[in-house]
Design a protein around this motif. Structure first.
Motif, PDB file in Angstrom:
ATOM      1  N   GLU A  77       0.818  -1.217   0.000  1.00 20.18           N
ATOM      2  CA  GLU A  77       0.000   0.000   0.000  1.00 20.18           C
ATOM      3  C   GLU A  77       0.851   1.265   0.000  1.00 20.18           C
ATOM      4  N   VAL A  78       2.079   1.117   0.482  1.00 22.57           N
ATOM      5  CA  VAL A  78       2.970   2.282   0.562  1.00 22.57           C
ATOM      6  C   VAL A  78       4.286   1.920  -0.100  1.00 22.57           C
ATOM      7  N   LEU A  79       4.703   2.743  -1.048  1.00 21.90           N
ATOM      8  CA  LEU A  79       6.034   2.587  -1.656  1.00 21.90           C
ATOM      9  C   LEU A  79       6.827   3.846  -1.352  1.00 21.90           C
ATOM     10  N   VAL A  80       7.980   3.675  -0.726  1.00 23.04           N
ATOM     11  CA  VAL A  80       8.866   4.820  -0.501  1.00 23.04           C
ATOM     12  C   VAL A  80      10.119   4.621  -1.355  1.00 23.04           C
ATOM     13  N   ASN A  81      10.221   5.419  -2.412  1.00 19.48           N
ATOM     14  CA  ASN A  81      11.417   5.396  -3.263  1.00 19.48           C
ATOM     15  C   ASN A  81      12.472   6.256  -2.579  1.00 19.48           C
ATOM     16  N   GLN A 103      -6.225  -2.253  -6.225  1.00 13.52           N
ATOM     17  CA  GLN A 103      -6.826  -2.177  -4.882  1.00 13.52           C
ATOM     18  C   GLN A 103      -7.503  -0.838  -4.623  1.00 13.52           C
ATOM     19  N   LYS A 104      -7.263   0.116  -5.506  1.00 12.68           N
ATOM     20  CA  LYS A 104      -7.751   1.505  -5.325  1.00 12.68           C
ATOM     21  C   LYS A 104      -7.289   2.093  -3.993  1.00 12.68           C
ATOM     22  N   VAL A 105      -6.065   1.812  -3.646  1.00 17.79           N
ATOM     23  CA  VAL A 105      -5.452   2.423  -2.470  1.00 17.79           C
ATOM     24  C   VAL A 105      -3.942   2.424  -2.688  1.00 17.79           C
ATOM     25  N   GLY A 106      -3.305   3.501  -2.306  1.00 14.82           N
ATOM     26  CA  GLY A 106      -1.850   3.496  -2.454  1.00 14.82           C
ATOM     27  C   GLY A 106      -1.226   4.845  -2.195  1.00 14.82           C
ATOM     28  N   ARG A 107       0.025   4.770  -1.754  1.00 12.80           N
ATOM     29  CA  ARG A 107       0.823   5.965  -1.507  1.00 12.80           C
ATOM     30  C   ARG A 107       2.198   5.733  -2.121  1.00 12.80           C
ATOM     31  N   VAL A 108       2.576   6.588  -3.055  1.00 16.62           N
ATOM     32  CA  VAL A 108       3.939   6.559  -3.582  1.00 16.62           C
ATOM     33  C   VAL A 108       4.634   7.816  -3.081  1.00 16.62           C
ATOM     34  N   ILE A 109       5.695   7.632  -2.339  1.00 18.84           N
ATOM     35  CA  ILE A 109       6.413   8.771  -1.745  1.00 18.84           C
ATOM     36  C   ILE A 109       7.881   8.635  -2.130  1.00 18.84           C
ATOM     37  N   SER A 110       8.409   9.621  -2.814  1.00 14.86           N
ATOM     38  CA  SER A 110       9.800   9.537  -3.258  1.00 14.86           C
ATOM     39  C   SER A 110      10.643  10.584  -2.548  1.00 14.86           C
ATOM     40  N   ILE A 111      11.812  10.155  -2.106  1.00 18.39           N
ATOM     41  CA  ILE A 111      12.709  11.100  -1.429  1.00 18.39           C
ATOM     42  C   ILE A 111      13.567  11.760  -2.496  1.00 18.39           C
ATOM     43  N   VAL A 112      13.354  13.045  -2.691  1.00 12.51           N
ATOM     44  CA  VAL A 112      14.148  13.793  -3.666  1.00 12.51           C
ATOM     45  C   VAL A 112      15.146  14.656  -2.889  1.00 12.51           C
ATOM     46  N   SER A 113      15.273  15.922  -3.228  1.00  8.15           N
ATOM     47  CA  SER A 113      16.279  16.737  -2.539  1.00  8.15           C
ATOM     48  C   SER A 113      16.083  18.206  -2.878  1.00  8.15           C
ATOM     49  N   LEU A 114      16.525  19.047  -1.976  1.00 13.97           N
ATOM     50  CA  LEU A 114      16.592  20.475  -2.279  1.00 13.97           C
ATOM     51  C   LEU A 114      17.400  20.705  -3.563  1.00 13.97           C
ATOM     52  N   SER A 115      18.424  19.868  -3.790  1.00 14.62           N
ATOM     53  CA  SER A 115      19.250  20.007  -5.002  1.00 14.62           C
ATOM     54  C   SER A 115      18.416  19.849  -6.275  1.00 14.62           C
ATOM     55  N   GLY A 116      17.373  19.036  -6.210  1.00 15.49           N
ATOM     56  CA  GLY A 116      16.519  18.830  -7.378  1.00 15.49           C
ATOM     57  C   GLY A 116      15.573  19.986  -7.615  1.00 15.49           C
ATOM     58  N   LEU A 117      15.396  20.833  -6.599  1.00 15.08           N
ATOM     59  CA  LEU A 117      14.522  22.001  -6.737  1.00 15.08           C
ATOM     60  C   LEU A 117      15.317  23.220  -7.195  1.00 15.08           C
ATOM     61  N   LYS A 118      16.491  23.456  -6.573  1.00 15.84           N
ATOM     62  CA  LYS A 118      17.216  24.690  -6.867  1.00 15.84           C
ATOM     63  C   LYS A 118      18.446  24.470  -7.746  1.00 15.84           C
ATOM     64  N   GLY A 119      18.881  23.188  -7.884  1.00 12.31           N
ATOM     65  CA  GLY A 119      20.156  22.940  -8.558  1.00 12.31           C
ATOM     66  C   GLY A 119      21.275  23.248  -7.594  1.00 12.31           C
ATOM     67  N   GLN A 120      22.259  22.368  -7.541  1.00 11.69           N
ATOM     68  CA  GLN A 120      23.365  22.578  -6.599  1.00 11.69           C
ATOM     69  C   GLN A 120      24.678  22.436  -7.349  1.00 11.69           C
ATOM     70  N   LEU A 121      25.538  23.424  -7.243  1.00 13.85           N
ATOM     71  CA  LEU A 121      26.810  23.322  -7.961  1.00 13.85           C
ATOM     72  C   LEU A 121      27.598  22.114  -7.460  1.00 13.85           C
ATOM     73  N   GLY A 122      28.266  21.448  -8.372  1.00 14.71           N
ATOM     74  CA  GLY A 122      28.983  20.216  -8.018  1.00 14.71           C
ATOM     75  C   GLY A 122      28.076  18.998  -8.015  1.00 14.71           C
TER      76      GLY A 122
END
Ligand code: NDP
Length: 241
Positions: A83-87, A130-149
């Protein structure tokens, strides 16, 4: 029986998420790629909370491996519903773009963006059924603003953000929510080698975050109370940008 699958559940943020979801009553599938001893430790801790814990070893970035192990588990366990997938699995290999090697680019893309594709496409079918589910992925501030390096890491996390927003629209009618959590600097082994005091001036709250704080946010997104939140990227970063 209700299961949560946490990729990269053997250490750091993933470990904290496994324990938190176990507290919420989920049986936990703990994925890892190399560190068997750490995975077994998490398995024992999850079981001590009175729920089931199974280890699934596969590299999220390798489609054939994911297909073999995860599709194999799903076929062998038709009564167990994820029911829950955490990437959560992810790596960083920092460097300036002009010096970056092909493997450094590809491995980071494979772990985050490839992992999202390889794992989510197998799990989402059961959620839709099942008509139920949660997909939650851990991304990053770097993916929002871009981070040098971190052109590779920023691109990989931005890809997962785009995929999250698209998939949320695909499966909304099936009552499946799809969200991303974007941490700032969280105290785990991933930050090994960084001197904390060098980074504190960048963080208005003047501290690194703890894995358990990210796990609490993931647990909320997994809960029934979060049923109408979908297609979102929720930051947890001490007001850093
Ligand atoms: P850690 O390095 O502490 O742990 C990484 C986990 O991912 C381990 O369980 C590892 O397994 C697993 N893993 C790595 N590559 C793969 C793979 N190819 N297939 C399966 N499992 C894999 O990382 P964090 O806990 O710090 O990070 C977790 C997530 O949070 C990552 O996606 C990261 O990008 C993101 N994040 C982290 C931040 C931070 O400051 N720490 C900030 C923003 C985002 P094993 O034990 O077997 O090696």
């Amino acid at each position: 029986m209700n299961y949560a699958l946490v990729t990269g559940g053997s250490r750091g943020i993933g470990r904290a998420i496994c324990l938190k979801l176990a507290d919420q009553g989920y049986n936990v599938l703990i994925n890892y790629v190399a560190n068997q001893a750490s995975a077994e430790e998490v398995q024992a801790l999850v079981r001590s909370k009175g729920v089931e814990a199974e280890l699934l070893r596969f590299d999220v970035g390798k489609g054939e491996e994911v297909e073999q192990v995860l599709a194999g588990w799903l076929a062998a366990n038709p009564t167990k519903h994820v029911e829950v997938l955490v990437n959560n699995a992810g790596i960083r290999q920092d460097g300036l773009l002009m010096l970056m090697t092909n493997p450094e680019w590809q491995q980071v893309m494979d772990a985050s963006a490839g992992g999202f594709f390889n794992v989510t496409r197998l799990i989402i079918r059961g959620m839709i059924r099942q008509k139920v589910g949660r997909v939650i992925s851990i991304v990053s501030l770097s993916g929002l603003k871009g981070q040098l390096g971190q052109t590779n890491y920023s691109a990989a996390k931005a890809a997962v953000i785009g995929a999250t927003k698209a998939l949320a629209q695909e499966v909304g009618r099936k009552r499946v929510t799809v969200n991303a959590v974007a941490p700032g600097l969280i105290r785990t082994e991933m930050l090994q080698g960084l001197r904390e005091e060098d980074y504190l001036p960048l963080i208005p709250m003047h501290r690194f975050g703890e894995p358990e704080e990210v796990a609490d946010l993931v647990a909320f997104l997994a809960s029934p109370q979060a049923a109408y939140i979908s297609g979102q990227v929720i930051s947890i970063n001490g007001a850093q940008y």
